[in-house]
Design a protein around this motif. Structure first.
Motif, PDB file in Angstrom:
ATOM      1  N   GLY A 141     -20.904  39.021 -41.557  1.00  0.00           N
ATOM      2  CA  GLY A 141     -19.866  38.632 -42.514  1.00  0.00           C
ATOM      3  C   GLY A 141     -18.613  38.164 -41.796  1.00  0.00           C
ATOM      4  O   GLY A 141     -17.999  37.152 -42.168  1.00  0.00           O
ATOM      5  N   MET A 142     -18.247  38.885 -40.751  1.00  0.00           N
ATOM      6  CA  MET A 142     -17.055  38.505 -39.976  1.00  0.00           C
ATOM      7  C   MET A 142     -17.234  37.129 -39.344  1.00  0.00           C
ATOM      8  O   MET A 142     -16.304  36.324 -39.297  1.00  0.00           O
ATOM      9  N   ILE A 143     -18.437  36.863 -38.880  1.00  0.00           N
ATOM     10  CA  ILE A 143     -18.714  35.583 -38.227  1.00  0.00           C
ATOM     11  C   ILE A 143     -18.616  34.429 -39.220  1.00  0.00           C
ATOM     12  O   ILE A 143     -17.961  33.413 -38.962  1.00  0.00           O
ATOM     13  N   VAL A 144     -19.243  34.593 -40.378  1.00  0.00           N
ATOM     14  CA  VAL A 144     -19.225  33.501 -41.365  1.00  0.00           C
ATOM     15  C   VAL A 144     -17.804  33.288 -41.897  1.00  0.00           C
ATOM     16  O   VAL A 144     -17.358  32.155 -42.092  1.00  0.00           O
ATOM     17  N   GLN A 145     -17.062  34.360 -42.079  1.00  0.00           N
ATOM     18  CA  GLN A 145     -15.672  34.219 -42.524  1.00  0.00           C
ATOM     19  C   GLN A 145     -14.833  33.498 -41.465  1.00  0.00           C
ATOM     20  O   GLN A 145     -14.029  32.619 -41.803  1.00  0.00           O
ATOM     21  N   ASP A 146     -15.022  33.837 -40.197  1.00  0.00           N
ATOM     22  CA  ASP A 146     -14.324  33.118 -39.123  1.00  0.00           C
ATOM     23  C   ASP A 146     -14.669  31.625 -39.158  1.00  0.00           C
ATOM     24  O   ASP A 146     -13.790  30.762 -39.059  1.00  0.00           O
ATOM     25  N   ALA A 147     -15.955  31.332 -39.314  1.00  0.00           N
ATOM     26  CA  ALA A 147     -16.404  29.931 -39.309  1.00  0.00           C
ATOM     27  C   ALA A 147     -15.769  29.169 -40.467  1.00  0.00           C
ATOM     28  O   ALA A 147     -15.300  28.034 -40.299  1.00  0.00           O
ATOM     29  N   ASP A 148     -15.724  29.789 -41.642  1.00  0.00           N
ATOM     30  CA  ASP A 148     -15.133  29.141 -42.820  1.00  0.00           C
ATOM     31  C   ASP A 148     -13.642  28.883 -42.580  1.00  0.00           C
ATOM     32  O   ASP A 148     -13.114  27.813 -42.904  1.00  0.00           O
TER      33      ASP A 148
ATOM     34  N   ILE B 117     -21.466  36.906 -49.164  1.00  0.00           N
ATOM     35  CA  ILE B 117     -20.845  35.798 -49.909  1.00  0.00           C
ATOM     36  C   ILE B 117     -19.973  36.275 -51.076  1.00  0.00           C
ATOM     37  O   ILE B 117     -18.990  35.631 -51.405  1.00  0.00           O
ATOM     38  N   THR B 118     -20.298  37.424 -51.648  1.00  0.00           N
ATOM     39  CA  THR B 118     -19.417  37.904 -52.722  1.00  0.00           C
ATOM     40  C   THR B 118     -18.093  38.413 -52.153  1.00  0.00           C
ATOM     41  O   THR B 118     -17.031  38.177 -52.726  1.00  0.00           O
TER      42      THR B 118
ATOM     43  N   CYS C 260     -26.700  35.033 -40.620  1.00  0.00           N
ATOM     44  CA  CYS C 260     -25.502  34.195 -40.470  1.00  0.00           C
ATOM     45  C   CYS C 260     -25.726  32.807 -41.054  1.00  0.00           C
ATOM     46  O   CYS C 260     -24.878  32.275 -41.771  1.00  0.00           O
ATOM     47  N   GLU C 261     -26.893  32.227 -40.737  1.00  0.00           N
ATOM     48  CA  GLU C 261     -27.152  30.863 -41.199  1.00  0.00           C
ATOM     49  C   GLU C 261     -27.283  30.814 -42.720  1.00  0.00           C
ATOM     50  O   GLU C 261     -26.704  29.939 -43.378  1.00  0.00           O
ATOM     51  N   MET C 262     -27.996  31.780 -43.286  1.00  0.00           N
ATOM     52  CA  MET C 262     -28.170  31.810 -44.748  1.00  0.00           C
ATOM     53  C   MET C 262     -26.829  32.026 -45.461  1.00  0.00           C
ATOM     54  O   MET C 262     -26.520  31.356 -46.449  1.00  0.00           O
ATOM     55  N   ALA C 263     -26.040  32.973 -44.964  1.00  0.00           N
ATOM     56  CA  ALA C 263     -24.754  33.261 -45.614  1.00  0.00           C
ATOM     57  C   ALA C 263     -23.808  32.066 -45.476  1.00  0.00           C
ATOM     58  O   ALA C 263     -23.083  31.725 -46.417  1.00  0.00           O
ATOM     59  N   ALA C 264     -23.840  31.406 -44.311  1.00  0.00           N
ATOM     60  CA  ALA C 264     -22.983  30.227 -44.125  1.00  0.00           C
ATOM     61  C   ALA C 264     -23.402  29.107 -45.083  1.00  0.00           C
ATOM     62  O   ALA C 264     -22.568  28.489 -45.749  1.00  0.00           O
ATOM     63  N   LEU C 265     -24.705  28.872 -45.179  1.00  0.00           N
ATOM     64  CA  LEU C 265     -25.191  27.803 -46.070  1.00  0.00           C
ATOM     65  C   LEU C 265     -24.816  28.072 -47.531  1.00  0.00           C
ATOM     66  O   LEU C 265     -24.482  27.154 -48.273  1.00  0.00           O
ATOM     67  N   LEU C 266     -24.853  29.337 -47.927  1.00  0.00           N
ATOM     68  CA  LEU C 266     -24.667  29.661 -49.348  1.00  0.00           C
ATOM     69  C   LEU C 266     -23.249  30.103 -49.698  1.00  0.00           C
ATOM     70  O   LEU C 266     -22.949  30.377 -50.861  1.00  0.00           O
ATOM     71  N   HIS C 267     -22.324  30.129 -48.711  1.00  0.00           N
ATOM     72  CA  HIS C 267     -21.056  30.834 -48.938  1.00  0.00           C
ATOM     73  C   HIS C 267     -20.175  30.244 -50.038  1.00  0.00           C
ATOM     74  O   HIS C 267     -19.365  30.958 -50.607  1.00  0.00           O
ATOM     75  N   ASP C 268     -20.324  28.959 -50.333  1.00  0.00           N
ATOM     76  CA  ASP C 268     -19.457  28.360 -51.364  1.00  0.00           C
ATOM     77  C   ASP C 268     -20.151  28.129 -52.700  1.00  0.00           C
ATOM     78  O   ASP C 268     -19.507  27.707 -53.662  1.00  0.00           O
ATOM     79  N   ILE C 269     -21.448  28.380 -52.770  1.00  0.00           N
ATOM     80  CA  ILE C 269     -22.203  28.090 -53.997  1.00  0.00           C
ATOM     81  C   ILE C 269     -21.703  28.917 -55.183  1.00  0.00           C
ATOM     82  O   ILE C 269     -21.634  28.435 -56.307  1.00  0.00           O
ATOM     83  N   ALA C 270     -21.323  30.169 -54.902  1.00  0.00           N
ATOM     84  CA  ALA C 270     -20.885  31.044 -56.004  1.00  0.00           C
ATOM     85  C   ALA C 270     -19.378  30.977 -56.230  1.00  0.00           C
ATOM     86  O   ALA C 270     -18.839  31.722 -57.045  1.00  0.00           O
ATOM     87  N   ASP C 271     -18.689  30.051 -55.529  1.00  0.00           N
ATOM     88  CA  ASP C 271     -17.217  29.975 -55.633  1.00  0.00           C
ATOM     89  C   ASP C 271     -16.774  29.731 -57.076  1.00  0.00           C
ATOM     90  O   ASP C 271     -17.391  28.963 -57.811  1.00  0.00           O
TER      91      ASP C 271
ATOM     92  N   ASP D 276     -17.668  20.107 -49.922  1.00  0.00           N
ATOM     93  CA  ASP D 276     -18.802  19.196 -49.833  1.00  0.00           C
ATOM     94  C   ASP D 276     -19.825  19.689 -48.811  1.00  0.00           C
ATOM     95  O   ASP D 276     -19.565  20.601 -48.033  1.00  0.00           O
ATOM     96  N   TRP D 277     -20.983  19.058 -48.812  1.00  0.00           N
ATOM     97  CA  TRP D 277     -22.073  19.447 -47.924  1.00  0.00           C
ATOM     98  C   TRP D 277     -21.640  19.483 -46.460  1.00  0.00           C
ATOM     99  O   TRP D 277     -22.029  20.359 -45.708  1.00  0.00           O
ATOM    100  N   TRP D 278     -20.812  18.550 -46.033  1.00  0.00           N
ATOM    101  CA  TRP D 278     -20.458  18.490 -44.609  1.00  0.00           C
ATOM    102  C   TRP D 278     -19.555  19.650 -44.197  1.00  0.00           C
ATOM    103  O   TRP D 278     -19.542  20.025 -43.035  1.00  0.00           O
ATOM    104  N   HIS D 279     -18.814  20.228 -45.139  1.00  0.00           N
ATOM    105  CA  HIS D 279     -18.095  21.477 -44.854  1.00  0.00           C
ATOM    106  C   HIS D 279     -19.125  22.584 -44.552  1.00  0.00           C
ATOM    107  O   HIS D 279     -19.000  23.316 -43.564  1.00  0.00           O
ATOM    108  N   ILE D 280     -20.149  22.661 -45.372  1.00  0.00           N
ATOM    109  CA  ILE D 280     -21.200  23.667 -45.180  1.00  0.00           C
ATOM    110  C   ILE D 280     -21.907  23.456 -43.834  1.00  0.00           C
ATOM    111  O   ILE D 280     -22.175  24.411 -43.097  1.00  0.00           O
TER     112      ILE D 280
END
Ligand code: ADP
Ligand code: NI
Length: 214
Positions: free
Chosen positions: A115-122, A97-98, A51-62, A26-30
């Motif tokens: 990429g490492m940062i966004v993966q850690d955050a997720d 994100i891919t 970082c911010e763009m990749a974090a925002l978009l990281h689940d859209i293509a899931d 959900d949005w709040w995870h993002i």
């Protein structure tokens, strides 16, 4: 390229795509993942916009949210070009994100600091108090049990069987959540993971004390 306006457009695009999702995307995870990523990005001196763009978009293509991987990737690419994001950033965002989304063949190591940062955050958002809440929310959405004493983790299933098997919320701690601490990329990620890991361990200890009433 107006980065501030692109971030605002991206937030609204992602919100529109994910606000009614009940599978943990959900949005709040993002929102939380983006905040964690920004915090680590400052310490690591990383590219904040990326970082911010990749974090925002990281689940859209899931794969859980699209009929095919290609469809999900196209959705993100189309959005980025409509928002006039320059080519260099488009390919850097897509690369992150891919690599993050598609786990075929294990977890590929991230190639860039961002990429490492966004993966850690997720991963951090799957741990601690929030991670526990998301696990039970997912379990409820999938109609699975919180725990069953006879259901041990099933190791020898292929990808499809693994996805469809009946598991329990408590199994998920052993199958995934307790492993995340050792998968962190950045120093700050490791530090944040430590306390979240401890909290989950304490939670499980108490869970079993109450389960057995002793
Ligand atoms: P993400 O891609 O954001 O890491 P996932 O799609 O892997 O998220 O999972 C979404 C949330 O649901 C996470 O908090 C994850 O720990 C939880 N989850 C995933 N699979 C299971 C499962 N089989 N049982 C319980 N919780 C799960
Ligand atoms: Ni995610």
């Amino acid at each position: 390229m107006d980065k501030e306006s692109i971030i605002l457009q991206t937030k609204s695009f992602v919100y529109q795509q994910l606000h009614d999702d009940a599978t943990g995307h959900d949005w709040w995870h993002i929102y939380r993942v983006t905040n964690i990523a920004k915090k680590i990005a400052v310490i690591e001196n990383a590219d904040m916009f990326l970082c911010e763009m990749a974090a925002l978009l990281h689940d859209i293509a899931d794969e859980k949210l699209n009929s095919t991987e290609e469809e999900g990737i196209k959705k993100v690419k189309d959005f980025l070009s409509s928002a006039n994001v320059n080519e260099v950033y488009v390919s850097r965002i897509m690369e992150i994100i891919t690599t993050m989304s598609f786990k075929g063949g294990g977890n590929p190591p991230m190639k860039t600091l961002e990429g490492m940062i966004v993966q850690d955050a997720d991963r951090l958002d799957a741990m601690g108090a929030i991670g526990i809440a998301r696990t039970f929310a997912y379990t409820g959405a999938k109609n699975q049990l919180i725990y069953h004493p006879d259901m041990d983790p099933v190791e020898k299933l292929d990808k499809e069987q693994y996805r469809n098997r009946k598991s329990t919320a408590i199994n998920h701690f052993y199958e995934k959540l307790f492993k995340l601490k050792d998968l962190m990329n950045t120093d700050m990620g490791k530090e944040m993971a430590e306390s979240r890991h401890q909290f989950m361990k304490e939670y499980i200890v108490t869970f079993f004390i109450e389960w057995e009433m002793n």
